[in-house]
Design a protein around this motif. Structure first.
Motif, short mmCIF file in Angstrom:
data_model
loop_
_atom_site.label_atom_id
_atom_site.label_comp_id
_atom_site.label_asym_id
_atom_site.label_seq_id
_atom_site.Cartn_x
_atom_site.Cartn_y
_atom_site.Cartn_z
N LYS A 116 35.81 49.57 36.85
CA LYS A 116 37.20 49.69 37.30
C LYS A 116 38.01 48.48 36.84
O LYS A 116 39.19 48.61 36.49
N VAL A 120 41.51 48.57 34.52
CA VAL A 120 42.76 47.88 34.84
C VAL A 120 43.22 47.03 33.65
O VAL A 120 44.40 47.02 33.29
N LEU A 132 46.00 50.54 42.67
CA LEU A 132 44.57 50.26 42.80
C LEU A 132 44.22 50.46 44.27
O LEU A 132 44.67 49.71 45.13
N LYS A 140 39.98 44.87 43.74
CA LYS A 140 41.32 45.34 43.37
C LYS A 140 42.26 44.19 43.03
O LYS A 140 42.88 44.16 41.97
N THR A 228 48.22 47.28 45.22
CA THR A 228 46.86 47.46 45.73
C THR A 228 46.96 48.01 47.16
O THR A 228 47.83 47.59 47.93
N PHE A 262 38.91 52.45 43.49
CA PHE A 262 37.80 51.50 43.49
C PHE A 262 36.69 51.90 44.47
O PHE A 262 35.75 51.15 44.66
#
Length: 266
Positions: A116, A120, A132, A140, A228, A262
């Motif tokens: 992940k 990003v 995220l 994150k 996030t 995530f």
């Protein structure tokens, strides 16, 4: 006209072997004229006084005219690269002030979800931002800050806000119309807005209005937002109840951002 004056003064300053001994101080006087002109006229291809001082580590003022001329020619020969390197170093210093110390260095081997994290980092600047989402300590925020580092060092303007920052900025800005206007323009105009742990902020009416305008305006003007979240969009909407804005805000977020989950197994 100022450009013509600057060129003529610079040409006089760089002439070699044309002044006799009693006129050796003339180039220094000319340089003071040049410094005055440089403060009025932007000359992007030539060093200004501050740059000359930095290049000589503060010795420019005490140099002889001959030393100044030689130093100037040395700087001009490498000026574009020197100015670029100087700007990059300045951005690195600014980045250290912007980024929290805990997120400045990232060890891939210690990340809970490298896949992940890599997703990003592949994001490229454009109209579509990022959401995220996942549980705490899933990587994150660290992934987002690493991405922001690349964007910032490439010249992007970034406004990063954690929940307390957002709460305090909104409360301060909404004290009067003038500060609200300045705050709104900054939120709308900056290259990237980063909202960390958005779902943990206290959603007052002012905060909700700010977030709604943020996504509404930046979506229309193709400016990205990076967010996030610990909760899903549905849970986030339920926390924002004033005037039914929660659902609308989440709709704008989904419309303007690519979601990276995530959660393990996602």
């Amino acid at each position: 006209q100022w450009n013509q004056v600057h060129i003529k003064l610079r040409s006089l300053f760089l002439l070699k072997g044309t002044l006799n001994a009693k006129n050796k101080k003339l180039p220094c006087a000319l340089f003071h004229c040049l410094r005055t002109v440089s403060k009025v006229v932007s000359m992007p291809n030539e060093p200004n006084y501050e740059e000359l001082m930095e290049f000589t580590r503060g010795k420019w003022q005490t140099m002889t005219c001959e030393e100044r001329e030689a130093t100037y020619q040395q700087l001009i020969a490498q000026f574009p690269d020197w100015r670029l390197e100087r700007a990059q170093e300045q951005r690195k210093r600014e980045w250290k002030r912007l980024c929290p110390p805990s997120y400045r260095d990232t060890c891939l081997a210690q990340l809970p979800n490298v896949e992940k994290f890599d997703q990003v980092q592949k994001w490229t600047y454009g109209a579509q931002g990022l959401i995220l989402v996942g549980p705490p300590r899933s990587g994150k925020t660290r992934s987002a800050w690493k991405l922001l580092e690349r964007l910032y060092l490439n010249g992007r303007r970034i406004l990063a806000l954690n929940p307390m920052d957002l709460k305090l900025r909104v409360a301060t800005a909404w004290r009067d119309l003038e500060t609200v206007d300045d705050w709104t323009r900054r939120l709308r105009g900056v290259d990237v807005v980063f909202l960390d742990d958005l779902d943990t902020v206290k959603f007052t009416e002012a905060v909700e209005e700010t977030i709604y305008d943020l996504f509404e305006h930046r979506l229309a003007h193709q400016k990205p937002v990076i967010v996030t979240l610990n909760r899903s969009g549905t849970e986030l909407a339920e926390r924002m109840n004033a005037y039914g804005r929660g659902v609308k805000i989440v709709e704008r977020m989904r419309e303007s951002c690519h979601v990276i989950n995530f959660e393990k197994g996602q």
